[in-house]
Design a protein around this motif. Structure first.
Motif, PDB file in Angstrom:
ATOM      1  N   SER A  21      -1.501  13.082  -7.129  1.00 50.77           N
ATOM      2  CA  SER A  21      -2.285  11.863  -7.332  1.00 50.77           C
ATOM      3  C   SER A  21      -3.060  11.423  -6.104  1.00 50.77           C
ATOM      4  O   SER A  21      -3.941  10.578  -6.204  1.00 50.77           O
ATOM      5  CB  SER A  21      -1.349  10.730  -7.749  1.00 50.77           C
ATOM      6  OG  SER A  21      -0.401  10.491  -6.737  1.00 50.77           O
ATOM      7  N   GLU A  22      -2.691  11.981  -4.930  1.00 48.90           N
ATOM      8  CA  GLU A  22      -3.298  11.597  -3.655  1.00 48.90           C
ATOM      9  C   GLU A  22      -3.118  10.111  -3.375  1.00 48.90           C
ATOM     10  O   GLU A  22      -4.014   9.452  -2.827  1.00 48.90           O
ATOM     11  CB  GLU A  22      -4.784  11.972  -3.630  1.00 48.90           C
ATOM     12  CG  GLU A  22      -5.032  13.462  -3.783  1.00 48.90           C
ATOM     13  CD  GLU A  22      -6.499  13.811  -3.769  1.00 48.90           C
ATOM     14  OE1 GLU A  22      -7.325  12.886  -3.853  1.00 48.90           O
ATOM     15  OE2 GLU A  22      -6.813  15.005  -3.665  1.00 48.90           O
ATOM     16  N   GLN A  23      -1.973   9.578  -3.758  1.00 46.36           N
ATOM     17  CA  GLN A  23      -1.672   8.160  -3.553  1.00 46.36           C
ATOM     18  C   GLN A  23      -0.286   8.014  -2.942  1.00 46.36           C
ATOM     19  O   GLN A  23       0.598   8.845  -3.176  1.00 46.36           O
ATOM     20  CB  GLN A  23      -1.715   7.394  -4.879  1.00 46.36           C
ATOM     21  CG  GLN A  23      -3.087   7.354  -5.533  1.00 46.36           C
ATOM     22  CD  GLN A  23      -4.053   6.487  -4.759  1.00 46.36           C
ATOM     23  OE1 GLN A  23      -3.712   5.398  -4.337  1.00 46.36           O
ATOM     24  NE2 GLN A  23      -5.265   6.981  -4.583  1.00 46.36           N
ATOM     25  N   ASN A  46       1.266   4.900  -3.285  1.00 50.22           N
ATOM     26  CA  ASN A  46       1.800   3.706  -3.942  1.00 50.22           C
ATOM     27  C   ASN A  46       2.022   4.001  -5.414  1.00 50.22           C
ATOM     28  O   ASN A  46       1.700   5.088  -5.905  1.00 50.22           O
ATOM     29  CB  ASN A  46       0.873   2.505  -3.750  1.00 50.22           C
ATOM     30  CG  ASN A  46      -0.545   2.810  -4.196  1.00 50.22           C
ATOM     31  OD1 ASN A  46      -0.786   3.119  -5.356  1.00 50.22           O
ATOM     32  ND2 ASN A  46      -1.500   2.742  -3.272  1.00 50.22           N
ATOM     33  N   GLU A  76       0.553   3.089  -8.011  1.00 51.51           N
ATOM     34  CA  GLU A  76      -0.597   3.167  -8.911  1.00 51.51           C
ATOM     35  C   GLU A  76      -1.024   4.607  -9.138  1.00 51.51           C
ATOM     36  O   GLU A  76      -2.097   4.873  -9.660  1.00 51.51           O
ATOM     37  CB  GLU A  76      -1.771   2.368  -8.346  1.00 51.51           C
ATOM     38  CG  GLU A  76      -1.604   0.866  -8.479  1.00 51.51           C
ATOM     39  CD  GLU A  76      -2.855   0.122  -8.122  1.00 51.51           C
ATOM     40  OE1 GLU A  76      -3.665   0.679  -7.364  1.00 51.51           O
ATOM     41  OE2 GLU A  76      -3.035  -1.008  -8.594  1.00 51.51           O
ATOM     42  N   MET A  77      -0.176   5.549  -8.734  1.00 55.86           N
ATOM     43  CA  MET A  77      -0.515   6.961  -8.864  1.00 55.86           C
ATOM     44  C   MET A  77      -0.698   7.374 -10.325  1.00 55.86           C
ATOM     45  O   MET A  77      -1.412   8.337 -10.612  1.00 55.86           O
ATOM     46  CB  MET A  77       0.536   7.834  -8.202  1.00 55.86           C
ATOM     47  CG  MET A  77       1.927   7.683  -8.755  1.00 55.86           C
ATOM     48  SD  MET A  77       3.059   8.897  -8.058  1.00 55.86           S
ATOM     49  CE  MET A  77       2.917   8.553  -6.315  1.00 55.86           C
ATOM     50  N   LYS A  87       0.806  -1.219   0.000  1.00 56.59           N
ATOM     51  CA  LYS A  87       0.000   0.000   0.000  1.00 56.59           C
ATOM     52  C   LYS A  87       0.839   1.269   0.000  1.00 56.59           C
ATOM     53  O   LYS A  87       0.395   2.305  -0.489  1.00 56.59           O
ATOM     54  CB  LYS A  87      -0.946  -0.006   1.205  1.00 56.59           C
ATOM     55  CG  LYS A  87      -2.005  -1.096   1.147  1.00 56.59           C
ATOM     56  CD  LYS A  87      -2.948  -1.008   2.332  1.00 56.59           C
ATOM     57  CE  LYS A  87      -4.004  -2.087   2.249  1.00 56.59           C
ATOM     58  NZ  LYS A  87      -4.941  -2.038   3.396  1.00 56.59           N
ATOM     59  N   LYS A 121      -4.302   7.500 -11.386  1.00 53.50           N
ATOM     60  CA  LYS A 121      -5.182   8.478 -10.752  1.00 53.50           C
ATOM     61  C   LYS A 121      -4.620   9.887 -10.805  1.00 53.50           C
ATOM     62  O   LYS A 121      -5.006  10.739 -10.024  1.00 53.50           O
ATOM     63  CB  LYS A 121      -5.442   8.072  -9.299  1.00 53.50           C
ATOM     64  CG  LYS A 121      -6.140   6.722  -9.174  1.00 53.50           C
ATOM     65  CD  LYS A 121      -6.458   6.388  -7.737  1.00 53.50           C
ATOM     66  CE  LYS A 121      -7.182   5.055  -7.652  1.00 53.50           C
ATOM     67  NZ  LYS A 121      -7.527   4.703  -6.260  1.00 53.50           N
TER      68      LYS A 121
END
Length: 308
Positions: A158-160, A162, A164-165, A100, A168
């Protein structure tokens, strides 16, 4: 059991990629200098990396007088383990357990790598090794600050936390206008982070005779070699994950990744070694203020859009 198989498969793929990346590097450098590269071993030198690996594995490991044998022997192994551990944080179809906070894991693992370089230099009991270590540590610490600022900017967009940014990333936001500037600074930073030309001061052959790894040979040098090229491929993949927001398709993503790998080789072929004081001045006087400014602007823009 499946996690262990996944780690073994990832490690195998990375090691094979490193082997043939070195072949591609030698081919590109040779053709840029108007000469032939490795072309004797099998067809066009395809299995040259395998023969080089077998040669290094069979070479003798030399030990210095009064060197710390235990740390001298195991520190290259820790170096390659840290480099390979960061590969497990990337999401893929073969990953059975998703991480995560993979971005934070990569940053902390890169920080541990500095301690490993210090251990290798201290255990070598060599003046040249200590000089290379001091150069390398000062360079890596200074550029890791900018490295983290740029990653924080991308995380804010991206507000992530991990990798997977990319999926998003806010394309509509004015923050996306910062991406070309961030990309240029990021390429300079990862060249300095991986000690590649024109910033290879820790391995300056004409000045400190190969730097912190001067006393390592045989299998120990092979581990250091694998760790260095693993970090190059890793930074290329991280660059693709952070900056290929318009390339959602797998084909374009792979092409972008190969382009970044080519840039690493291209800079080594084209540019001479930079001066060390100019490198540090560029970091502290130019790149650091710019990254801090872009990070502050990204946060302010995010707050403004959130309120509206």
């Amino acid at each position: 059991m499946m996690n262990i198989l996944n780690m073994m498969f990832t490690t195998l793929i990375v090691l094979i990629s490193i082997a043939f990346f070195t072949l591609m590097e030698r081919k590109i450098i040779s053709y840029s200098q108007n000469r032939k590269g490795p072309n004797k071993t099998n067809m066009m030198g395809i299995i040259q990396p395998i023969s080089d690996a077998l040669k290094l594995m069979n070479k003798e490991i030399n030990l210095n007088y009064k060197s710390n044998f235990l740390m001298f022997f195991i520190s290259p192994m820790f170096n390659i383990l840290c480099s390979l551990a960061m590969w497990f944080s990337f999401p893929s179809v073969y990953t059975f357990k998703f991480m995560k906070m993979s971005i934070l894991f990569i940053m902390t693992t890169m920080s541990v790598n500095i301690i490993i370089i210090m251990t290798m230099s201290w255990s070598s009991n060599s003046n040249y090794s200590m000089l290379g270590m001091m150069r390398s540590i000062a360079q890596m610490i200074s550029y890791e600050i900018n490295f983290m600022f740029i990653i924080l900017t991308c995380m804010n967009m991206s507000e992530q936390t991990n990798l997977e940014m990319t999926q998003k990333m806010m394309k509509w936001s004015p923050l996306s206008l910062f991406m070309p500037t961030l990309m240029i600074m990021w390429m300079i930073i990862i060249l300095a982070e991986t000690n590649r030309t024109p910033f290879d001061f820790s391995e300056g052959e004409s000045e400190i005779i190969s730097g912190f790894n001067i006393e390592f040979s045989g299998k120990s040098f092979m581990f250091l070699f694998l760790a260095e090229y693993s970090s190059i491929l890793l930074m290329s993949l991280l660059t693709s994950s952070l900056f290929s927001t318009i390339m959602m398709k797998t084909t374009w993503f792979i092409m972008f990744y190969m382009t970044i790998c080519f840039v690493f080789i291209w800079t080594r072929t084209t540019l001479p070694r930079f001066r060390y004081d100019k490198l540090m001045k560029m970091n502290w006087h130019k790149i650091l203020p710019m990254t801090m400014y872009l990070l502050m602007i990204s946060f302010l823009t995010k707050v403004f859009y959130t309120k509206n």
